[in-house]
Design a protein around this motif. Structure first.
Motif, PDB file in Angstrom:
ATOM      1  N   GLU A 196      -1.452  36.434 -11.063  1.00 45.95           N
ATOM      2  CA  GLU A 196      -0.496  35.140 -11.585  1.00 45.95           C
ATOM      3  C   GLU A 196       0.664  33.879 -11.530  1.00 45.95           C
ATOM      4  N   ILE A 197       0.846  34.091  -9.926  1.00 43.93           N
ATOM      5  CA  ILE A 197       1.038  33.114  -9.318  1.00 43.93           C
ATOM      6  C   ILE A 197       0.461  32.381  -8.101  1.00 43.93           C
ATOM      7  N   VAL A 198      -0.081  33.171  -7.290  1.00 46.27           N
ATOM      8  CA  VAL A 198      -0.844  32.401  -6.425  1.00 46.27           C
ATOM      9  C   VAL A 198      -2.614  32.385  -7.105  1.00 46.27           C
ATOM     10  N   THR A 199      -2.962  31.542  -6.942  1.00 45.76           N
ATOM     11  CA  THR A 199      -3.952  31.417  -7.665  1.00 45.76           C
ATOM     12  C   THR A 199      -5.353  31.261  -6.724  1.00 45.76           C
ATOM     13  N   GLU A 200      -4.977  30.395  -5.638  1.00 48.04           N
ATOM     14  CA  GLU A 200      -6.498  30.214  -4.997  1.00 48.04           C
ATOM     15  C   GLU A 200      -5.901  30.751  -4.010  1.00 48.04           C
ATOM     16  N   ILE A 201      -6.979  31.359  -3.114  1.00 49.35           N
ATOM     17  CA  ILE A 201      -6.223  31.547  -1.239  1.00 49.35           C
ATOM     18  C   ILE A 201      -8.059  30.517  -0.553  1.00 49.35           C
ATOM     19  N   ASP A 202      -7.860  28.953  -0.276  1.00 41.49           N
ATOM     20  CA  ASP A 202      -8.711  29.006  -0.029  1.00 41.49           C
ATOM     21  C   ASP A 202      -8.879  28.715   1.581  1.00 41.49           C
ATOM     22  N   LEU A 203      -9.412  29.560   2.181  1.00 41.78           N
ATOM     23  CA  LEU A 203     -10.275  29.479   3.863  1.00 41.78           C
ATOM     24  C   LEU A 203      -9.931  28.712   4.280  1.00 41.78           C
ATOM     25  N   GLU A 204     -11.091  27.472   3.803  1.00 42.78           N
ATOM     26  CA  GLU A 204     -11.958  26.595   4.602  1.00 42.78           C
ATOM     27  C   GLU A 204     -11.125  25.727   4.563  1.00 42.78           C
ATOM     28  N   GLU A 205     -10.719  24.767   3.325  1.00 37.09           N
ATOM     29  CA  GLU A 205      -9.656  24.057   2.798  1.00 37.09           C
ATOM     30  C   GLU A 205      -8.224  24.581   3.667  1.00 37.09           C
ATOM     31  N   GLN A 206      -7.954  25.581   3.991  1.00 35.84           N
ATOM     32  CA  GLN A 206      -6.076  25.862   4.603  1.00 35.84           C
ATOM     33  C   GLN A 206      -5.164  25.627   3.143  1.00 35.84           C
ATOM     34  N   ARG A 207      -5.864  26.160   2.471  1.00 36.10           N
ATOM     35  CA  ARG A 207      -4.644  26.661   1.249  1.00 36.10           C
ATOM     36  C   ARG A 207      -4.993  27.185   0.526  1.00 36.10           C
ATOM     37  N   ALA A 208      -3.362  27.260  -0.239  1.00 37.88           N
ATOM     38  CA  ALA A 208      -3.520  28.984  -1.252  1.00 37.88           C
ATOM     39  C   ALA A 208      -2.509  27.335  -2.394  1.00 37.88           C
ATOM     40  N   VAL A 209      -3.298  27.759  -3.742  1.00 37.31           N
ATOM     41  CA  VAL A 209      -2.521  26.950  -4.391  1.00 37.31           C
ATOM     42  C   VAL A 209      -2.022  28.243  -5.740  1.00 37.31           C
ATOM     43  N   ILE A 210      -0.599  27.698  -6.027  1.00 39.73           N
ATOM     44  CA  ILE A 210       0.165  28.159  -6.996  1.00 39.73           C
ATOM     45  C   ILE A 210       0.470  27.783  -8.094  1.00 39.73           C
ATOM     46  N   THR A 211       0.780  28.664  -8.585  1.00 36.16           N
ATOM     47  CA  THR A 211       1.256  28.346 -10.057  1.00 36.16           C
ATOM     48  C   THR A 211       2.875  28.673 -10.552  1.00 36.16           C
ATOM     49  N   PRO A 212       3.790  28.454 -10.079  1.00 38.59           N
ATOM     50  CA  PRO A 212       4.846  29.222 -10.200  1.00 38.59           C
ATOM     51  C   PRO A 212       5.803  28.573 -11.846  1.00 38.59           C
ATOM     52  N   PRO A 213       6.250  30.274 -12.449  1.00 42.45           N
ATOM     53  CA  PRO A 213       7.068  30.021 -12.596  1.00 42.45           C
ATOM     54  C   PRO A 213       8.410  29.340 -12.395  1.00 42.45           C
ATOM     55  N   PRO A 214       8.782  28.742 -13.767  1.00 44.54           N
ATOM     56  CA  PRO A 214      10.177  27.486 -13.777  1.00 44.54           C
ATOM     57  C   PRO A 214      10.962  28.287 -12.981  1.00 44.54           C
ATOM     58  N   GLY A 215      11.573  27.721 -12.228  1.00 44.75           N
ATOM     59  CA  GLY A 215      13.058  27.913 -11.272  1.00 44.75           C
ATOM     60  C   GLY A 215      12.234  28.572 -10.147  1.00 44.75           C
ATOM     61  N   LEU A 216      11.557  28.743  -9.636  1.00 40.44           N
ATOM     62  CA  LEU A 216      10.847  29.672  -8.521  1.00 40.44           C
ATOM     63  C   LEU A 216      11.054  28.740  -7.617  1.00 40.44           C
ATOM     64  N   ILE A 217      10.281  27.227  -7.298  1.00 39.71           N
ATOM     65  CA  ILE A 217      10.539  25.983  -6.748  1.00 39.71           C
ATOM     66  C   ILE A 217      11.673  26.183  -6.614  1.00 39.71           C
TER      67      ILE A 217
END
Length: 203
Positions: free
Chosen positions: A146-167
């Motif tokens: 629900e929060i970590v929507t994508e792990i892209d090892l080639e691009e070396q990144r993790a895409v997140i959609t955090p709920p309000p207040g998490l970040i």
């Protein structure tokens, strides 16, 4: 490649067992009886696992040659290290080894930089990304779909959609104030809905 798979905690009982903080998604494979593990500090090991069992949600291990509480307590805070083939991949497609995730850039869906993964914390309920922000502060991000929507090892990144207040904690304060202003109706059933529940899911 050497990977930290656990940290030894306090002694348990009088027969040499110790609690361990598991740092691998595959404890059955890495921490099974017969496994020989290097240690940090190196002088403590190598250690060979004699038995393992789960007690009250915690993994307990006994090592060969460690037969009493005094010897077990002397191992406290020792890191257990396994030799892993760097090309080895988990059996499940949506699972990753810690070494694959460490140092990934964490970004929002729009590309906004959040930070860099410096550590994976394996909790009984879920795994957490320990993310270092550009300003040096840290934020913990649950590794759930629900929060970590994508792990892209080639691009070396993790895409997140955090709920309000998490970040940004100020977002949570603003949301709370808005609820209070709308009265009791807004703070009733809506607060117990899915958006208010802690995210759950397999890590």
């Amino acid at each position: 490649m050497q990977l930290v798979v656990a940290r030894i905690g306090r002694a348990h009982g009088i027969k040499g067992e110790v609690t361990v903080e598991v740092r691998t998604d595959e404890p059955e494979l890495r921490l099974g009886p017969g496994a020989v593990l290097a240690t940090e500090p190196a002088a403590t090991g190598p250690l060979t696992i004699e038995t393992g069992r789960v007690h009250s949600g915690r993994l307990l291990l006994r090592f060969e040659g460690v037969g009493d509480r005094t010897a077990a307590e002397a191992l406290r805070n020792t890191l257990l290290i396994a030799e892993v083939d760097p090309d080895e991949l988990p059996e499940e497609e949506d699972e990753f080894y810690d070494h694959q995730l460490i140092d990934l850039d964490v970004v929002l869906a729009d590309g906004t930089e959040i930070g860099r993964i410096t550590e994976i914390s394996h909790l009984p309920s879920q795994d957490l990304f320990i993310v270092e922000r550009p300003d040096g502060s840290e934020v913990m991000i649950p590794f759930v779909e629900e929060i970590v929507t994508e792990i892209d090892l080639e691009e070396q990144r993790a895409v997140i959609t955090p709920p309000p207040g998490l970040i940004d904690e100020s977002e949570a304060v603003i949301a709370s104030s808005r609820d209070e202003e709308t009265g009791d109706a807004a703070s009733g059933d809506a607060a117990s809905g899915d958006a208010a529940e802690a995210p759950k899911g397999d890590a």
